[in-house]
Scaffold this motif. Structure first.
Motif, mmCIF file in Angstrom:
data_model
loop_
_atom_site.group_PDB
_atom_site.id
_atom_site.type_symbol
_atom_site.label_atom_id
_atom_site.label_comp_id
_atom_site.label_asym_id
_atom_site.label_seq_id
_atom_site.Cartn_x
_atom_site.Cartn_y
_atom_site.Cartn_z
ATOM 1 N N PRO A 176 -8.492 -5.131 -7.604
ATOM 2 C CA PRO A 176 -9.725 -4.713 -8.287
ATOM 3 C C PRO A 176 -10.315 -3.420 -7.715
ATOM 4 C CG PRO A 176 -9.829 -7.050 -7.786
ATOM 5 C CD PRO A 176 -8.614 -6.518 -7.101
ATOM 6 N N GLU A 177 -10.301 -3.294 -6.378
ATOM 7 C CA GLU A 177 -10.855 -2.090 -5.758
ATOM 8 C C GLU A 177 -10.002 -0.865 -6.082
ATOM 9 O OE1 GLU A 177 -10.785 -5.003 -4.370
ATOM 10 O OE2 GLU A 177 -12.739 -5.386 -3.463
ATOM 11 N N LEU A 178 -8.680 -1.030 -6.041
ATOM 12 C CA LEU A 178 -7.805 0.099 -6.354
ATOM 13 C C LEU A 178 -7.905 0.474 -7.831
ATOM 14 C CD1 LEU A 178 -5.892 2.040 -4.979
ATOM 15 C CD2 LEU A 178 -4.006 0.521 -5.566
ATOM 16 N N VAL B 130 -10.211 0.852 0.656
ATOM 17 C CA VAL B 130 -10.171 -0.609 0.676
ATOM 18 C C VAL B 130 -9.051 -1.129 -0.217
ATOM 19 C CG1 VAL B 130 -11.458 -2.692 0.033
ATOM 20 C CG2 VAL B 130 -12.581 -0.865 1.284
ATOM 21 N N GLY B 131 -8.934 -0.580 -1.415
ATOM 22 C CA GLY B 131 -7.917 -1.052 -2.352
ATOM 23 C C GLY B 131 -6.509 -0.793 -1.868
ATOM 24 N N SER C 266 0.839 -1.195 0.000
ATOM 25 C CA SER C 266 0.000 0.000 0.000
ATOM 26 C C SER C 266 0.879 1.252 0.000
ATOM 27 C CB SER C 266 -0.952 -0.005 1.191
ATOM 28 O OG SER C 266 -0.230 -0.046 2.389
ATOM 29 N N SER C 267 0.317 2.339 -0.475
ATOM 30 C CA SER C 267 1.053 3.587 -0.642
ATOM 31 C C SER C 267 0.677 4.580 0.454
ATOM 32 C CB SER C 267 0.740 4.179 -2.017
ATOM 33 O OG SER C 267 1.210 5.485 -2.121
ATOM 34 N N VAL D 72 -1.993 9.715 -10.313
ATOM 35 C CA VAL D 72 -0.596 9.313 -10.481
ATOM 36 C C VAL D 72 -0.185 8.318 -9.397
ATOM 37 C CG1 VAL D 72 1.780 10.173 -10.465
ATOM 38 C CG2 VAL D 72 0.009 11.455 -11.652
ATOM 39 N N ALA D 73 -0.501 8.616 -8.142
ATOM 40 C CA ALA D 73 -0.110 7.733 -7.037
ATOM 41 C C ALA D 73 -0.787 6.371 -7.148
ATOM 42 C CB ALA D 73 -0.443 8.388 -5.704
ATOM 43 N N ALA D 74 -2.047 6.344 -7.515
ATOM 44 C CA ALA D 74 -2.761 5.069 -7.646
ATOM 45 C C ALA D 74 -2.207 4.253 -8.811
ATOM 46 C CB ALA D 74 -4.253 5.305 -7.830
ATOM 47 N N PHE D 75 -1.798 4.914 -9.878
ATOM 48 C CA PHE D 75 -1.218 4.191 -11.015
ATOM 49 C C PHE D 75 0.051 3.458 -10.598
ATOM 50 C CE2 PHE D 75 1.831 4.048 -14.501
ATOM 51 C CZ PHE D 75 1.140 3.252 -15.398
#
Length: 165
Positions: free
Chosen positions: A74-76, A66-67, A5-6, A122-125
């Motif tokens: 899938p959630e992220l 959640v992701g 996780s980030s 950007v962070a989620a990618f």
């Protein structure tokens, strides 16, 4: 076991949860003030946008939490898509369309919200990419170990080629 996780993404989500109600209140209050001055199609568009953004933001933030925290791809991925497709273009429309008679306070709040969304895209990618690569390597290692367990030992004769087993 590596944590995937980030932290920057989680901090952004945390601050976004507290910022969104203020953004919503300011946007609705200013919409109420300028509503009589807007043309009919802008009235319809803005009310539709407020409903769409409100519902999407709740789902988006839940999927992000959640992701990211539970490291669920899938959630992220859903969070990333909801951020990239409906939310970011809608906020940019609210920010740059001069036909909406944008108030300076409204512009300031839209800029902050657009900054949150841009950073989260950007962070989620990068978090998604790291999670997928790590999960793919874990899957390959598991399959490799499973094949190693099936492989006969050095003293055990292997089945003849072409036999059914």
């Amino acid at each position: 076991c590596e944590i995937l996780s980030s932290l920057p993404l989680q901090m952004s989500l945390y601050f976004n949860v507290y910022f969104f109600p203020f953004w919503w209140l300011v946007t609705v209050a200013i919409l109420y003030m300028k509503y009589p001055d807007l043309s009919d199609y802008y009235k319809f568009i803005l009310v539709t946008i407020m409903i769409l953004v409100s519902l999407t933001e709740l789902i988006r933030l839940y999927l992000g939490y959640v992701g990211n925290l539970l490291e669920k791809v899938p959630e992220l991925a859903g969070f990333w898509l909801l951020t990239l497709l409906p939310q970011l273009p809608v906020i940019l429309f609210l920010l740059f369309n001069e036909g909406l008679k944008i108030h300076s306070l409204e512009r300031a709040f839209h800029i902050i919200f657009a900054a949150f969304l841009s950073f989260q895209v950007v962070a989620a990618f990068f978090t998604l990419r790291r999670m997928v690569n790590t999960l793919a390597s874990r899957f390959r290692l598991t399959e490799f170990h499973r094949l190693e367990e099936r492989r006969p030992g050095p003293g055990v004769p292997s089945p003849a080629p072409g036999s059914g087993s």
